[in-house]
Design a protein around this motif. Structure first.
Motif, PDB file in Angstrom:
ATOM      1  N   GLU A  39       0.839  -1.206   0.000  1.00  0.00           N
ATOM      2  CA  GLU A  39       0.000   0.000   0.000  1.00  0.00           C
ATOM      3  C   GLU A  39       0.871   1.252   0.000  1.00  0.00           C
ATOM      4  N   ARG A  53       2.246   1.693  -3.483  1.00  0.00           N
ATOM      5  CA  ARG A  53       1.211   2.246  -4.367  1.00  0.00           C
ATOM      6  C   ARG A  53       1.004   3.734  -4.113  1.00  0.00           C
ATOM      7  N   ALA A  54       1.018   4.128  -2.837  1.00  0.00           N
ATOM      8  CA  ALA A  54       0.839   5.544  -2.492  1.00  0.00           C
ATOM      9  C   ALA A  54       2.000   6.379  -3.024  1.00  0.00           C
ATOM     10  N   GLN A  71       3.111  10.290  -9.513  1.00  0.00           N
ATOM     11  CA  GLN A  71       2.348  10.626 -10.711  1.00  0.00           C
ATOM     12  C   GLN A  71       1.652  11.972 -10.558  1.00  0.00           C
ATOM     13  N   ALA A  72       1.093  12.227  -9.374  1.00  0.00           N
ATOM     14  CA  ALA A  72       0.426  13.509  -9.123  1.00  0.00           C
ATOM     15  C   ALA A  72       1.428  14.661  -9.181  1.00  0.00           C
ATOM     16  N   VAL A  93       3.868   5.689  -5.664  1.00  0.00           N
ATOM     17  CA  VAL A  93       3.710   5.779  -7.123  1.00  0.00           C
ATOM     18  C   VAL A  93       2.613   6.775  -7.474  1.00  0.00           C
ATOM     19  N   LYS A  94       1.487   6.706  -6.764  1.00  0.00           N
ATOM     20  CA  LYS A  94       0.377   7.623  -7.021  1.00  0.00           C
ATOM     21  C   LYS A  94       0.800   9.066  -6.767  1.00  0.00           C
ATOM     22  N   ASN A  95       1.512   9.310  -5.669  1.00  0.00           N
ATOM     23  CA  ASN A  95       1.986  10.661  -5.364  1.00  0.00           C
ATOM     24  C   ASN A  95       2.997  11.142  -6.395  1.00  0.00           C
TER      25      ASN A  95
END
Length: 196
Positions: A130, A133-134, A140-141, A136-138
């Protein structure tokens, strides 16, 4: 412990996925002895299907049953859209074998959480995945935000770029001005002709 050579690493990674999915090995078993070559121009991966549905590195002297050619420039697009991956490649050879490879490439997924849970336990594995994933998501943002800010800077504050709509409006204005000048020139000529 068996030592892996660099040539064995891709087959070991693929076998790790296949070992967890009996249905996938069953799909490959009818193709035992066949050789797939994945040719990316600067390197080629040669894999031979074993009788148990797993794969092993194939000898360079063995003829390929199917060759799948891909351009390196297409790899990022392929990785983003695995469902359409085979639309970016050129396939030569056994179509049935290539179809099986295509279906497996779309369906097999590495479940990192399962592998981590064997090392650190279920709860820690869930938290690590998790967290990853966070991150990677951050990332990307942040990438999206930086891209938007740079574009805004070059469009608004230091105009090195022009919005397509502004170019279209400018083109329309120039066309309208040209037409107005042409009409005015005709009127002037008409007036000159009437005064003579």
């Amino acid at each position: 412990m068996t030592r892996l050579s660099p040539a064995m690493l891709p087959s070991a990674a693929i076998n790790h996925l296949l070992a967890q999915e009996g249905w996938a090995r069953a799909r490959l078993e009818p193709h035992a002895g066949k050789i797939a070559v994945f040719d990316a121009g600067v390197f080629a991966l040669r894999l031979k299907v074993r009788a148990d549905g797993l794969v092993e590195a194939a000898d360079a002297a063995d003829a390929a049953t199917v060759t799948i050619r891909v351009q390196l420039s297409d790899l990022p697009v392929i990785l983003q859209n695995r469902e359409r991956a085979f639309s970016y490649v050129k396939i030569e050879g056994d179509a049935d074998f290539a179809n099986t490879i295509s279906q497996l490439s779309q369906s097999l997924r590495w479940e990192a959480e399962d592998d981590l849970s064997r090392l650190v336990g279920d709860i820690a594995a869930r938290r690590v995945t998790e967290g990853a994933r966070a991150v990677v998501k951050n990332a990307q943002a942040v990438h999206q935000s930086v891209t938007e800010n740079v574009a805004e800077y070059f469009l608004e504050e230091n105009p090195l770029l022009v919005r397509p709509r502004a170019v279209a409006d400018f083109t329309n204005d120039v066309t309208r001005l040209r037409d107005d000048v042409a009409r005015l020139a005709k009127r002037i000529e008409k007036l000159k002709g009437g005064n003579s």
